[in-house]
Enzyme design. Structure first.
Site, PDB file in Angstrom:
ATOM      1  N   HIS A 169       0.850  -1.187   0.000  1.00 29.34           N
ATOM      2  CA  HIS A 169       0.000   0.000   0.000  1.00 29.34           C
ATOM      3  C   HIS A 169       0.880   1.229   0.000  1.00 29.34           C
ATOM      4  O   HIS A 169       1.975   1.226   0.578  1.00 29.34           O
ATOM      5  CB  HIS A 169      -0.873   0.060   1.259  1.00 29.34           C
ATOM      6  CG  HIS A 169      -2.194  -0.626   1.152  1.00 29.34           C
ATOM      7  ND1 HIS A 169      -2.887  -1.075   2.256  1.00 29.34           N
ATOM      8  CD2 HIS A 169      -2.977  -0.929   0.092  1.00 29.34           C
ATOM      9  CE1 HIS A 169      -4.020  -1.632   1.881  1.00 29.34           C
ATOM     10  NE2 HIS A 169      -4.100  -1.554   0.569  1.00 29.34           N
ATOM     11  N   CYS A 263      -2.279   2.724   9.171  1.00 29.39           N
ATOM     12  CA  CYS A 263      -3.277   1.721   8.784  1.00 29.39           C
ATOM     13  C   CYS A 263      -4.464   1.729   9.741  1.00 29.39           C
ATOM     14  O   CYS A 263      -5.602   1.492   9.338  1.00 29.39           O
ATOM     15  CB  CYS A 263      -2.659   0.323   8.765  1.00 29.39           C
ATOM     16  SG  CYS A 263      -1.526   0.023   7.405  1.00 29.39           S
TER      17      CYS A 263
END
Length: 273
Positions: A169, A263
């Site tokens: 990511h 996150c």
């Protein structure tokens, strides 16, 4: 360096890791045979929430749902810009149900949620950065989703290609310090994307692989304070030299699932007055 960095109060959305576990493997960090200490995870998560609040930030909490062990990673559920919510369509089938409780939360709060047609994993790959949105692709979010994001928000989207599976990511390889600058790990990106970042941010803070592997790039900045993994010591020193204030928060239990501070943190960006 003079003490000139100015924090801006933020609103963060998080989810308690009551059901956190590593039950499948969808990135190189995940090993289902290695147990998760849920009590430790809960303590670390609470410390993050307490730290945000101690620094003047608002923290909202989504109720966790049994059977969704990765729901704690709130950043992946959406991206919010100027009070508008662009939802998620997860790459992994195991995570797709997470969109439902997050959408319900946003609707309860009075937001409308856009449903993407292409695979898109929220702030995991979409990073608002002042005048534009930096957008990752290569492992999860598709380039088609980048186009959807630009059409929805009317904000220029800069596509960046990730090439290292450990940085699957964008928010594991890059974070925004303020409206004008970023921190990133160059080797996580394709050669062309590295060139783009170097041109856009000639004064960027460049991280080492050691600090990146310690989840130093999965950090959150309020413009002055940088909430960062305590393992990223070299990066913390660089930030301090630039006038930022590193605030170490240990979320090491979540690294077993490939996650960290960012996150676990969705930022709700309202229209600035």
């Amino acid at each position: 360096m003079p003490d000139s960095r100015v924090p801006r109060r933020r609103r963060y959305l998080v989810c308690e890791p009551r059901h956190f576990a590593v039950q499948y493997a969808i990135n190189p960090w995940m090993h289902p045979d290695e147990p998760v200490d849920v009590i430790r995870a809960l303590d670390q998560w609470q410390a993050l929430v307490d730290t945000y609040r101690a620094h003047g930030h608002t923290v909202d909490i989504v109720k966790p749902v049994p059977g969704l062990p990765d729901m704690v990673f709130a950043a992946n559920a959406a991206v919010v810009v100027d009070g508008r919510v662009f939802g998620s369509l997860f790459h992994a089938p195991e995570r797709r149900p997470e969109s439902v409780p997050y959408e319900a939360w946003f609707k309860t709060e009075g937001y409308e949620v856009y449903h993407p047609e292409s695979v898109c994993e929220g702030e995991g790959d979409l990073v608002p950065a002042g005048r534009w949105i930096l957008a990752g692709t290569g492992f999860r979010t598709t380039r088609e989703a980048h186009s959807e994001v630009q059409e929805y928000f009317g904000v220029p989207v800069v596509s960046l290609t990730l090439v290292d599976p450990y940085f699957y990511h964008l928010d594991t390889a890059l974070f925004v310090l303020d409206d004008d600058n970023i921190v990133y790990y160059p080797e996580a990106f394709s050669p062309g994307s590295r060139e783009v970042l170097a041109r856009m941010y000639p004064d960027a803070v460049v991280a080492t692989r050691a600090d990146a592997m310690a989840f130093g790039l999965n950090s959150v900045s309020d413009g002055r304070h940088v909430f960062i993994s305590p393992g990223a010591t070299g990066l913390a020193a660089q930030l301090a030299d630039r006038g930022y204030v590193p605030v170490p928060v240990d979320l090491s239990e979540f690294q077993k699932a490939g996650g960290g501070i960012k996150c676990c943190t969705q930022e709700i960006r309202e229209i600035r007055s």
